[in-house]
Scaffold this motif. Sequence first.
Motif, PDB file in Angstrom:
ATOM      1  N   MET A 128       0.004 -24.056 -20.391  1.00 48.96           N
ATOM      2  CA  MET A 128       0.226 -22.640 -20.677  1.00 48.96           C
ATOM      3  C   MET A 128       1.216 -22.074 -19.655  1.00 48.96           C
ATOM      4  SD  MET A 128      -2.609 -19.601 -20.833  1.00 48.96           S
ATOM      5  CE  MET A 128      -2.109 -17.912 -21.173  1.00 48.96           C
ATOM      6  N   PRO A 129       2.320 -21.445 -20.119  1.00 43.89           N
ATOM      7  CA  PRO A 129       3.328 -20.931 -19.182  1.00 43.89           C
ATOM      8  C   PRO A 129       2.776 -19.742 -18.388  1.00 43.89           C
ATOM      9  CG  PRO A 129       3.825 -20.243 -21.429  1.00 43.89           C
ATOM     10  CD  PRO A 129       2.708 -21.233 -21.524  1.00 43.89           C
ATOM     11  N   LEU A 130       3.258 -19.612 -17.141  1.00 42.97           N
ATOM     12  CA  LEU A 130       2.842 -18.499 -16.292  1.00 42.97           C
ATOM     13  C   LEU A 130       3.552 -17.213 -16.711  1.00 42.97           C
ATOM     14  CD1 LEU A 130       2.931 -20.222 -12.784  1.00 42.97           C
ATOM     15  CD2 LEU A 130       0.907 -19.671 -14.143  1.00 42.97           C
ATOM     16  N   THR A 131       2.838 -16.112 -16.633  1.00 43.23           N
ATOM     17  CA  THR A 131       3.443 -14.804 -16.871  1.00 43.23           C
ATOM     18  C   THR A 131       4.099 -14.328 -15.589  1.00 43.23           C
ATOM     19  OG1 THR A 131       1.744 -14.238 -18.493  1.00 43.23           O
ATOM     20  CG2 THR A 131       3.002 -12.411 -17.544  1.00 43.23           C
ATOM     21  N   PRO A 132       5.382 -13.931 -15.633  1.00 47.93           N
ATOM     22  CA  PRO A 132       6.052 -13.476 -14.412  1.00 47.93           C
ATOM     23  C   PRO A 132       5.309 -12.285 -13.784  1.00 47.93           C
ATOM     24  CG  PRO A 132       7.628 -13.779 -16.192  1.00 47.93           C
ATOM     25  CD  PRO A 132       6.272 -13.895 -16.807  1.00 47.93           C
ATOM     26  N   ALA A 133       5.118 -12.327 -12.473  1.00 46.36           N
ATOM     27  CA  ALA A 133       4.501 -11.203 -11.754  1.00 46.36           C
ATOM     28  C   ALA A 133       5.594 -10.196 -11.436  1.00 46.36           C
ATOM     29  CB  ALA A 133       3.830 -11.699 -10.468  1.00 46.36           C
ATOM     30  N   ARG A 134       5.560  -9.040 -12.074  1.00 50.95           N
ATOM     31  CA  ARG A 134       6.619  -8.058 -11.883  1.00 50.95           C
ATOM     32  C   ARG A 134       6.080  -6.652 -12.152  1.00 50.95           C
ATOM     33  NH1 ARG A 134       6.905 -10.001 -17.042  1.00 50.95           N
ATOM     34  NH2 ARG A 134       7.701  -8.612 -18.693  1.00 50.95           N
ATOM     35  N   THR A 135       6.745  -5.665 -11.595  1.00 48.48           N
ATOM     36  CA  THR A 135       6.416  -4.266 -11.862  1.00 48.48           C
ATOM     37  C   THR A 135       7.583  -3.632 -12.613  1.00 48.48           C
ATOM     38  OG1 THR A 135       7.344  -3.608  -9.730  1.00 48.48           O
ATOM     39  CG2 THR A 135       4.983  -4.008  -9.808  1.00 48.48           C
ATOM     40  N   MET A 136       7.278  -2.595 -13.367  1.00 51.23           N
ATOM     41  CA  MET A 136       8.339  -1.879 -14.069  1.00 51.23           C
ATOM     42  C   MET A 136       9.194  -1.110 -13.068  1.00 51.23           C
ATOM     43  SD  MET A 136       6.192   1.282 -15.756  1.00 51.23           S
ATOM     44  CE  MET A 136       7.037   2.811 -15.375  1.00 51.23           C
ATOM     45  N   SER A 137      10.407  -0.778 -13.450  1.00 49.53           N
ATOM     46  CA  SER A 137      11.274   0.000 -12.582  1.00 49.53           C
ATOM     47  C   SER A 137      10.751   1.430 -12.494  1.00 49.53           C
ATOM     48  CB  SER A 137      12.704   0.004 -13.127  1.00 49.53           C
ATOM     49  OG  SER A 137      12.740   0.612 -14.419  1.00 49.53           O
ATOM     50  N   GLY A 138      11.093   2.106 -11.393  1.00 47.84           N
ATOM     51  CA  GLY A 138      10.704   3.499 -11.247  1.00 47.84           C
ATOM     52  C   GLY A 138       9.331   3.717 -10.660  1.00 47.84           C
ATOM     53  N   VAL A 139       8.752   2.682 -10.039  1.00 46.23           N
ATOM     54  CA  VAL A 139       7.469   2.840  -9.348  1.00 46.23           C
ATOM     55  C   VAL A 139       7.629   2.347  -7.914  1.00 46.23           C
ATOM     56  CG1 VAL A 139       6.096   2.619 -11.440  1.00 46.23           C
ATOM     57  CG2 VAL A 139       6.609   0.574 -10.095  1.00 46.23           C
ATOM     58  N   LEU A 140       6.798   2.879  -7.022  1.00 45.01           N
ATOM     59  CA  LEU A 140       6.854   2.503  -5.611  1.00 45.01           C
ATOM     60  C   LEU A 140       5.589   1.733  -5.270  1.00 45.01           C
ATOM     61  CD1 LEU A 140       8.540   2.851  -2.995  1.00 45.01           C
ATOM     62  CD2 LEU A 140       7.072   4.823  -2.467  1.00 45.01           C
ATOM     63  N   GLU A 141       5.752   0.441  -4.980  1.00 42.78           N
ATOM     64  CA  GLU A 141       4.635  -0.416  -4.615  1.00 42.78           C
ATOM     65  C   GLU A 141       4.920  -0.959  -3.221  1.00 42.78           C
ATOM     66  OE1 GLU A 141       2.210  -3.095  -7.488  1.00 42.78           O
ATOM     67  OE2 GLU A 141       3.774  -4.379  -6.637  1.00 42.78           O
ATOM     68  N   LEU A 142       4.027  -0.676  -2.274  1.00 40.89           N
ATOM     69  CA  LEU A 142       4.291  -0.935  -0.871  1.00 40.89           C
ATOM     70  C   LEU A 142       3.402  -2.043  -0.313  1.00 40.89           C
ATOM     71  CD1 LEU A 142       4.370   2.795   0.278  1.00 40.89           C
ATOM     72  CD2 LEU A 142       6.354   1.323  -0.119  1.00 40.89           C
ATOM     73  N   LEU A 143       3.899  -2.711   0.720  1.00 38.79           N
ATOM     74  CA  LEU A 143       3.081  -3.636   1.491  1.00 38.79           C
ATOM     75  C   LEU A 143       2.124  -2.825   2.371  1.00 38.79           C
ATOM     76  CD1 LEU A 143       5.786  -6.268   2.457  1.00 38.79           C
ATOM     77  CD2 LEU A 143       3.937  -6.528   0.780  1.00 38.79           C
ATOM     78  N   PRO A 144       1.009  -3.437   2.820  1.00 40.99           N
ATOM     79  CA  PRO A 144      -0.043  -2.653   3.485  1.00 40.99           C
ATOM     80  C   PRO A 144       0.418  -1.772   4.638  1.00 40.99           C
ATOM     81  CG  PRO A 144      -0.876  -4.822   2.939  1.00 40.99           C
ATOM     82  CD  PRO A 144       0.584  -4.829   2.591  1.00 40.99           C
ATOM     83  N   LEU A 145       1.256  -2.286   5.550  1.00 38.56           N
ATOM     84  CA  LEU A 145       1.649  -1.478   6.706  1.00 38.56           C
ATOM     85  C   LEU A 145       2.562  -0.329   6.302  1.00 38.56           C
ATOM     86  CD1 LEU A 145       2.105  -4.170   9.503  1.00 38.56           C
ATOM     87  CD2 LEU A 145       0.066  -2.872   8.848  1.00 38.56           C
ATOM     88  N   ASP A 146       3.349  -0.499   5.241  1.00 34.36           N
ATOM     89  CA  ASP A 146       4.146   0.611   4.702  1.00 34.36           C
ATOM     90  C   ASP A 146       3.239   1.611   3.983  1.00 34.36           C
ATOM     91  OD1 ASP A 146       6.719  -0.293   5.537  1.00 34.36           O
ATOM     92  OD2 ASP A 146       6.629  -1.808   3.966  1.00 34.36           O
ATOM     93  N   GLN A 147       2.216   1.099   3.300  1.00 35.28           N
ATOM     94  CA  GLN A 147       1.269   1.986   2.620  1.00 35.28           C
ATOM     95  C   GLN A 147       0.520   2.844   3.636  1.00 35.28           C
ATOM     96  OE1 GLN A 147       0.910   2.251  -0.806  1.00 35.28           O
ATOM     97  NE2 GLN A 147      -0.345   4.032  -0.310  1.00 35.28           N
ATOM     98  N   ILE A 148       0.250   2.304   4.801  1.00 33.32           N
ATOM     99  CA  ILE A 148      -0.414   3.079   5.850  1.00 33.32           C
ATOM    100  C   ILE A 148       0.480   4.231   6.295  1.00 33.32           C
ATOM    101  CG2 ILE A 148      -1.235   3.004   8.246  1.00 33.32           C
ATOM    102  CD1 ILE A 148      -2.130   0.094   7.651  1.00 33.32           C
ATOM    103  N   ALA A 149       1.798   3.959   6.440  1.00 38.63           N
ATOM    104  CA  ALA A 149       2.739   5.019   6.813  1.00 38.63           C
ATOM    105  C   ALA A 149       2.772   6.112   5.745  1.00 38.63           C
ATOM    106  CB  ALA A 149       4.140   4.438   7.024  1.00 38.63           C
TER     107      ALA A 149
END
Length: 457
Positions: free
Chosen positions: A1-22
């Motif tokens: 079974m092929p993997l589904t690409p892990a991606r987000t739609m454009s126009g959203v802000l998804e941050l890594l934890p230390l950036d999310q803390i800021a």
Amino acid sequence: MPLTPARTMSGVLELLPLDQIAFQHMLDTIRRHYERFGFLPVETPAIEYSDVLLTKTGGETERQLYFVQSTGALEREDRPELALRFDLTVPLARYVAEHERALSFPFRRYQIQRVYRGERAQRGRFREFYQCDIDVIGKDSLSIRHDAEIPALIYSVFHELNIGDFTIQLNHRKLMCGYFEKLGVMDAIWQMRVLREVDKLDKQGMDAVRKTLVGEAFGLSAGVVEKILDFVQIRSASFEDACDKLDALGPGPQSLEQGRADLKQVLGIIKDFGVPETHVALNLSIARGLDYYTGTVYETMLNEHPQIGSICSGGRYDNLAARYTRSHLPGVGISIGLTRLYWQLREVGLVDTACSTVDVLVTQMDETQLATYMELASELRGAGINTEVVMEGSKLGKQLKYADRAGIRFALMLGEDEMARGVVTVKDLRRNDQFEVSRCELIKMLRVELEQTAAMG
């Protein structure tokens, strides 16, 4: 079974934890100041009836809406009944009209939630973003004094955020329309059209606006246009200078006199609030394009980064909920679009990655002593120190590397020797320093270090 690409739609802000803390720090700072000024929290559903959202005028609303529909409705090909909110103002109007009898007026609410817009994908524009709004809603009337309280709150928020020098710029819609009337632009619809063109000055420039106003669409004389352009270039350098410049406009129709009197009163009360005059200025080009603004309007700009645009804007409106109730509900408020602001501040280097919210990592030196490590962590948590315990043993170097990469400042080491001597080895990963402290002094030492760090910002 092929993997589904892990991606987000454009126009959203998804941050890594230390950036999310800021980002979270900015959210928490704004919320704290909203509450400090006596505003109460409100949340409304992300999904509203589409006919409620479409009551807002402005032309772009329907094209920007994300409609929501159940699978069953889609199969029936029903017209979408629901949609995601695109701002917090329309839901506020619905909320106040629906709960009017249960609310105390003036109703002082703050609302910090995500909103959704069908924006065209481009750099710095978001389809999902946080808005941080405050509004004061009156029943039948609302004192102009509230218009002065809003800049005091704006100053309080951005002073603590410490993102550089800023100026809270003020104007008044009645002052503008009254001045246009004084120049012979009598019709209210034409005044609004001129006002919208003036609001484009920052984007299009003086020459483009001049060309439009003397063109066939407006047909204003060159002399009138030059007076309008001179008017909108008025800026003030102090509270006294602002009042002098307002007086220099000369006598005019009732709306001009009302706008001038309101602005003078607002400026005087802002001064009484203790807001430094270096942070407040008249800017008679500010119009705020939305038609529902009727009085004082605000825009806040970073002095060193004008290209960012307004970081906080809003104003006075006469009747928030006219489409939902016959009650007269005037109000005044502002909004901070925090997602876009955070992104822009990060782009120009005014916001950096934050430290971890975890203060201490208790390492695992001996798997058989896990209960001891958990006991130590409980003591630290009980003292208000955020603590993580290593639950799966590994080489000490790997544990320290994990702490460093996760942004945790202190790593505690408690081996057989330390236990026998009643001490704990503390490694300060930020200073690359290592020392011993007695078990009974550990909490006191950590508190002092963390409080000093917090005081330094």
